[in-house]
Scaffold this active site. Structure first.
Site, PDB file in Angstrom:
ATOM      1  N   LYS A  45      23.890 -31.475 -39.615  1.00 40.62           N
ATOM      2  CA  LYS A  45      23.578 -32.227 -41.046  1.00 40.62           C
ATOM      3  C   LYS A  45      24.829 -31.545 -41.890  1.00 40.62           C
ATOM      4  CE  LYS A  45      20.516 -34.031 -40.966  1.00 40.62           C
ATOM      5  NZ  LYS A  45      20.413 -35.205 -40.463  1.00 40.62           N
ATOM      6  N   HIS A 103      27.415 -30.982 -31.642  1.00 39.28           N
ATOM      7  CA  HIS A 103      27.172 -30.030 -32.481  1.00 39.28           C
ATOM      8  C   HIS A 103      27.332 -28.514 -31.643  1.00 39.28           C
ATOM      9  CE1 HIS A 103      25.588 -32.358 -35.564  1.00 39.28           C
ATOM     10  NE2 HIS A 103      24.236 -32.886 -34.785  1.00 39.28           N
ATOM     11  N   SER A 133      19.020 -29.823 -45.968  1.00 33.03           N
ATOM     12  CA  SER A 133      19.433 -31.176 -45.171  1.00 33.03           C
ATOM     13  C   SER A 133      18.545 -30.910 -43.877  1.00 33.03           C
ATOM     14  CB  SER A 133      20.715 -31.600 -45.166  1.00 33.03           C
ATOM     15  OG  SER A 133      20.795 -32.924 -44.356  1.00 33.03           O
TER      16      SER A 133
HETATM   17  P1  A3P Z   1      21.164 -35.029 -46.700  1.00 34.51           P
HETATM   18  O1  A3P Z   1      19.952 -34.634 -46.203  1.00 34.51           O
HETATM   19  O2  A3P Z   1      21.583 -33.808 -48.030  1.00 34.51           O
HETATM   20  O3  A3P Z   1      21.058 -36.193 -47.672  1.00 34.51           O
HETATM   21  P2  A3P Z   1      24.396 -35.325 -40.183  1.00 34.51           P
HETATM   22  O4  A3P Z   1      25.136 -36.690 -40.166  1.00 34.51           O
HETATM   23  O5  A3P Z   1      25.334 -34.260 -39.712  1.00 34.51           O
HETATM   24  O6  A3P Z   1      23.166 -35.378 -39.841  1.00 34.51           O
HETATM   25  O7  A3P Z   1      24.500 -35.052 -41.543  1.00 34.51           O
HETATM   26  C1  A3P Z   1      23.540 -35.930 -42.419  1.00 34.51           C
HETATM   27  C2  A3P Z   1      23.643 -35.469 -44.089  1.00 34.51           C
HETATM   28  O8  A3P Z   1      24.783 -36.174 -44.190  1.00 34.51           O
HETATM   29  C3  A3P Z   1      22.647 -36.242 -44.976  1.00 34.51           C
HETATM   30  O9  A3P Z   1      22.522 -35.311 -46.114  1.00 34.51           O
HETATM   31  C4  A3P Z   1      23.059 -37.492 -45.166  1.00 34.51           C
HETATM   32  O10 A3P Z   1      22.500 -38.163 -46.365  1.00 34.51           O
HETATM   33  C5  A3P Z   1      24.508 -37.098 -45.442  1.00 34.51           C
HETATM   34  N1  A3P Z   1      25.244 -38.197 -45.617  1.00 34.51           N
HETATM   35  C6  A3P Z   1      25.648 -39.415 -44.430  1.00 34.51           C
HETATM   36  N2  A3P Z   1      26.508 -40.278 -44.874  1.00 34.51           N
HETATM   37  C7  A3P Z   1      26.745 -39.918 -45.934  1.00 34.51           C
HETATM   38  C8  A3P Z   1      27.510 -40.795 -46.986  1.00 34.51           C
HETATM   39  N3  A3P Z   1      28.243 -41.614 -46.816  1.00 34.51           N
HETATM   40  N4  A3P Z   1      28.115 -40.022 -48.080  1.00 34.51           N
HETATM   41  C9  A3P Z   1      27.294 -38.845 -48.476  1.00 34.51           C
HETATM   42  N5  A3P Z   1      26.359 -38.175 -47.563  1.00 34.51           N
HETATM   43  C10 A3P Z   1      26.185 -38.704 -46.646  1.00 34.51           C
END
Ligand code: A3P
Length: 289
Positions: A45, A103, A133
């Site tokens: 996340k 991860h 998140s």
């Molecule tokens: P939130 O849950 O705070 O919205 P991962 O890809 O490591 O699983 O992380 C997911 C997190 O990154 C989520 O956070 C998601 O919304 C955010 N995220 C993914 N793409 C993004 C983007 N283009 N800009 C900003 N945040 C992004």
């Protein structure tokens, strides 16, 4: 959806894991990295999908045939009947460089990555937004362990008893690795939100890429939160174990959403505990921008 049994976590060499990430362990540890591989490493996340999409667009541009991001960027330790095995997917990737996501804590990374001096892009996110998140992700993803309620989840996060173990150890140990392994680029989610273009420039300079102004604009535009949220190949809408009615994968993409979740007491206790765990003054996170 609720009928699907959630996986149970167990202790795996000191880290809380679930079977989907350990059952292919021998193949993971023996995985043959290549010198031009790029490993995208994060604590869950922290912006893995965002960085994966940036790298994929930088190297391969818009693909003629739409392919889901999780097929373009295999998840190394993942092994289940729906997704298949991450190591097999990586071995079968037709393109180069291979972009591979993990991860894993730094001590679990297959040794061939270090031997081959593959490049690694690590992204870290401040603990408060990261745990929020993660909590919502665990709620909506039926392949994740049952999260329970927010306050107990927060306690378990502090104790490192969530999937992939302690956030504190993960970000700190990868940070330490950067001091001795020069092919590691350490990025922060908050910097990306603040100025995505600037962070893409830094990434390109690490990778030795020189995209034209037009290409760069295409990448920067394509990876804006709203565009990725709409992008069916990047927003996980093809994933059958995620329940978007509970929470979308592209949830908010902000810095500071923790303020909508932490009570004043939880915040004070969290800060006290944080100080005891994060002793390295050179590793600083921003919880607001
Ligand atoms: P939130 O849950 O705070 O919205 P991962 O890809 O490591 O699983 O992380 C997911 C997190 O990154 C989520 O956070 C998601 O919304 C955010 N995220 C993914 N793409 C993004 C983007 N283009 N800009 C900003 N945040 C992004």
């Amino acid at each position: 959806m609720d009928a699907v049994p959630r996986p149970e976590m167990f202790d795996f060499h000191g880290i809380s894991m679930i079977p989907s990430f350990t059952k292919n362990w021998e193949n993971i540890q023996n995985f043959q990295a290549r010198p031009d591989d790029i490993l995208i490493a994060t604590y869950p996340k922290a912006g893995t999908t965002w960085v994966s999409n940036i790298l994929d667009l930088l190297y391969f541009g818009q693909r003629e045939k739409p392919i889901p991001l999780h097929d373009r960027v295999p998840f190394m330790e993942m092994c289940n009947p729906v997704m298949g095995s991450g190591t097999d997917l990586a071995d079968k990737l037709p393109t180069s460089p291979r972009l591979i996501k993990t991860h894993l804590p730094v001590q679990f990374v297959p040794k061939s990555f270090w031997e081959q001096k593959s490049r690694i892009v690590y992204t870290a996110r401040n603990a408060k937004d990261n745990v929020v998140s993660f909590f919502h992700f665990d709620r909506m993803n039926m392949d994740q362990p049952e999260p329970g309620d927010w306050s107990s989840y927060l306690e378990r996060f502090k104790q490192g008893k969530v999937l992939y173990g302690s956030w504190y150890d993960h970000v700190s140990n990868w940070w330490k690795k950067k001091q001795t392994y020069s092919n590691l680029h350490y990025m922060f989610f908050e910097d990306m939100v603040e100025d995505t273009g600037r962070e893409i420039d830094k990434l390109c300079s690490f990778l030795g890429l020189t995209p034209s102004a037009e290409e760069k604009e295409r990448v920067t535009g394509g990876v804006q939160f709203d565009n990725m949220k709409k992008d069916g190949m990047a927003n996980y809408s093809t994933n059958i174990v995620m329940d978007f009615k509970v929470s979308p994968f592209m949830r908010k993409g902000k810095v500071g959403d923790w303020k909508n979740h932490f009570t004043v007491d939880q915040n004070e206790e969290f800060d006290e505990d944080y100080k005891t765990k994060m002793k390295d003054p050179t590793l600083q996170f921003r919880t607001e921008i």
